[in-house]
Write a protein that holds these residues in place. Structure first.
Motif, mmCIF file in Angstrom:
data_model
loop_
_atom_site.group_PDB
_atom_site.id
_atom_site.type_symbol
_atom_site.label_atom_id
_atom_site.label_comp_id
_atom_site.label_asym_id
_atom_site.label_seq_id
_atom_site.Cartn_x
_atom_site.Cartn_y
_atom_site.Cartn_z
ATOM 1 N N TYR A 5 0.868 -1.177 0.000
ATOM 2 C CA TYR A 5 0.000 0.000 0.000
ATOM 3 C C TYR A 5 0.902 1.223 0.000
ATOM 4 O O TYR A 5 1.752 1.375 0.876
ATOM 5 C CB TYR A 5 -0.903 0.024 1.238
ATOM 6 C CG TYR A 5 -1.665 1.311 1.406
ATOM 7 C CD1 TYR A 5 -2.838 1.543 0.709
ATOM 8 C CD2 TYR A 5 -1.190 2.313 2.243
ATOM 9 C CE1 TYR A 5 -3.533 2.736 0.852
ATOM 10 C CE2 TYR A 5 -1.880 3.510 2.393
ATOM 11 C CZ TYR A 5 -3.045 3.718 1.695
ATOM 12 O OH TYR A 5 -3.727 4.906 1.834
ATOM 13 N N ASP A 6 0.745 2.069 -0.997
ATOM 14 C CA ASP A 6 1.486 3.325 -1.082
ATOM 15 C C ASP A 6 0.502 4.482 -1.003
ATOM 16 O O ASP A 6 -0.595 4.418 -1.562
ATOM 17 C CB ASP A 6 2.249 3.437 -2.408
ATOM 18 C CG ASP A 6 3.484 2.562 -2.468
ATOM 19 O OD1 ASP A 6 3.906 2.029 -1.428
ATOM 20 O OD2 ASP A 6 4.033 2.417 -3.584
ATOM 21 N N LEU A 7 0.931 5.542 -0.342
ATOM 22 C CA LEU A 7 0.154 6.767 -0.271
ATOM 23 C C LEU A 7 1.032 7.905 -0.777
ATOM 24 O O LEU A 7 2.132 8.126 -0.263
ATOM 25 C CB LEU A 7 -0.299 7.056 1.164
ATOM 26 C CG LEU A 7 -1.140 8.318 1.349
ATOM 27 C CD1 LEU A 7 -2.472 8.199 0.614
ATOM 28 C CD2 LEU A 7 -1.371 8.581 2.830
ATOM 29 N N GLU A 51 -4.117 -4.551 -8.919
ATOM 30 C CA GLU A 51 -3.648 -3.194 -8.612
ATOM 31 C C GLU A 51 -4.851 -2.252 -8.633
ATOM 32 O O GLU A 51 -5.696 -2.335 -9.529
ATOM 33 C CB GLU A 51 -2.596 -2.729 -9.618
ATOM 34 C CG GLU A 51 -1.330 -3.555 -9.575
ATOM 35 C CD GLU A 51 -0.300 -3.134 -10.605
ATOM 36 O OE1 GLU A 51 0.749 -3.783 -10.644
ATOM 37 O OE2 GLU A 51 -0.520 -2.173 -11.371
ATOM 38 N N GLU A 79 -3.861 6.845 -3.571
ATOM 39 C CA GLU A 79 -3.671 5.573 -2.878
ATOM 40 C C GLU A 79 -3.404 4.501 -3.928
ATOM 41 O O GLU A 79 -4.132 4.412 -4.922
ATOM 42 C CB GLU A 79 -4.914 5.187 -2.100
ATOM 43 C CG GLU A 79 -5.229 6.093 -0.944
ATOM 44 C CD GLU A 79 -6.504 5.657 -0.252
ATOM 45 O OE1 GLU A 79 -6.413 5.039 0.813
ATOM 46 O OE2 GLU A 79 -7.585 5.940 -0.812
ATOM 47 N N SER A 81 -2.814 0.370 -4.181
ATOM 48 C CA SER A 81 -2.829 -0.948 -3.542
ATOM 49 C C SER A 81 -2.399 -1.981 -4.567
ATOM 50 O O SER A 81 -2.978 -2.069 -5.657
ATOM 51 C CB SER A 81 -4.230 -1.289 -3.045
ATOM 52 O OG SER A 81 -4.628 -0.379 -2.057
ATOM 53 N N ASP A 83 -1.665 -6.034 -4.916
ATOM 54 C CA ASP A 83 -1.811 -7.347 -4.297
ATOM 55 C C ASP A 83 -0.994 -8.389 -5.044
ATOM 56 O O ASP A 83 -1.028 -8.440 -6.281
ATOM 57 C CB ASP A 83 -3.276 -7.784 -4.289
ATOM 58 C CG ASP A 83 -4.128 -6.920 -3.392
ATOM 59 O OD1 ASP A 83 -3.618 -6.453 -2.359
ATOM 60 O OD2 ASP A 83 -5.305 -6.700 -3.727
ATOM 61 N N ARG A 110 4.681 3.926 2.676
ATOM 62 C CA ARG A 110 4.665 2.628 1.997
ATOM 63 C C ARG A 110 4.559 1.550 3.066
ATOM 64 O O ARG A 110 5.346 1.530 4.008
ATOM 65 C CB ARG A 110 5.911 2.420 1.163
ATOM 66 C CG ARG A 110 6.004 1.015 0.554
ATOM 67 C CD ARG A 110 7.099 0.905 -0.490
ATOM 68 N NE ARG A 110 6.635 1.554 -1.712
ATOM 69 C CZ ARG A 110 7.442 2.048 -2.651
ATOM 70 N NH1 ARG A 110 8.746 1.996 -2.499
ATOM 71 N NH2 ARG A 110 6.931 2.622 -3.735
ATOM 72 N N GLU A 112 4.141 -2.680 3.506
ATOM 73 C CA GLU A 112 4.108 -4.014 2.931
ATOM 74 C C GLU A 112 3.359 -4.920 3.897
ATOM 75 O O GLU A 112 3.584 -4.863 5.099
ATOM 76 C CB GLU A 112 5.522 -4.523 2.702
ATOM 77 C CG GLU A 112 5.590 -5.782 1.873
ATOM 78 C CD GLU A 112 7.011 -6.142 1.460
ATOM 79 O OE1 GLU A 112 7.146 -7.085 0.676
ATOM 80 O OE2 GLU A 112 7.963 -5.523 1.948
ATOM 81 N N SER A 115 -0.816 -10.797 2.246
ATOM 82 C CA SER A 115 -2.174 -10.792 1.677
ATOM 83 C C SER A 115 -2.798 -12.156 1.756
ATOM 84 O O SER A 115 -2.229 -13.113 2.115
ATOM 85 C CB SER A 115 -2.159 -10.276 0.252
ATOM 86 O OG SER A 115 -1.300 -11.030 -0.576
#
Length: 115
Positions: A5-7, A51, A79, A81, A83, A110, A112, A115
Motif C-alpha cells: 500500500y502506497d500513499l 492493482e 492511494e 494498492s 496485491d 509505503r 508491505e 495478503s
C-alpha cells in the motif's frame, strides 16, 4: 504473497488535471466516481484486479475534515494498492509517477503486508 500500500501526496494541480496526467504514468484510464462519503474522486483497477489506484481530495467537504490530517499540505492523495506483487513493482510505479508528475508528487507512506 505480499501486498503493498502506497500513499502519495500531490500538489500544484487540481483533481481533474491530475486524473488526466496519471494515465500517462500508469497506462490506465482513471474513471470519475461520486461518493456520499468521499465526494468526487477518480479510481482505476487493473484488468485482473491486482492493482488499484484511487485519487481523492485530501480535504473531505462532506465530513468537513481532512482524510489524512497529518498531510494537510497535500491537497490531493493517490492511494495505490498492489496485491500479490513484489516491492520491485511498487518501485517501478513510483519511478513512473515521479517521471510523469515531477515535483508535484511525493511518496508519503509505503506499507508491505501479507495478503
Amino acid at each position: 504473497m505480499a501486498g503493498i500500500y502506497d500513499l502519495y501526496g500531490i500538489t500544484d494541480t487540481d483533481i481533474d488535471t491530475a486524473a488526466r496526467l496519471l494515465p500517462d504514468a500508469l497506462g490506465l484510464p482513471f474513471e470519475p466516481h461520486e461518493s456520499s462519503f468521499w465526494g468526487d474522486y477518480y479510481s482505476v483497477r487493473t484488468e485482473n484486479y491486482d492493482e488499484h489506484f484511487s485519487l481523492k481530495e485530501n480535504y473531505n467537504v462532506m465530513e468537513e475534515d481532512w482524510n489524512w490530517s497529518q498531510f494537510k499540505h497535500y491537497p490531493l492523495m493517490l492511494e495505490v494498492s498492489i496485491d500479490g506483487k513484489t516491492m520491485k513493482r511498487a518501485r517501478e510505479l513510483e519511478a513512473r509517477l515521479l517521471q510523469t508528475m515531477g515535483k508535484k508528487i511525493i511518496l508519503l507512506k509505503r506499507v508491505e503486508f501479507a495478503s
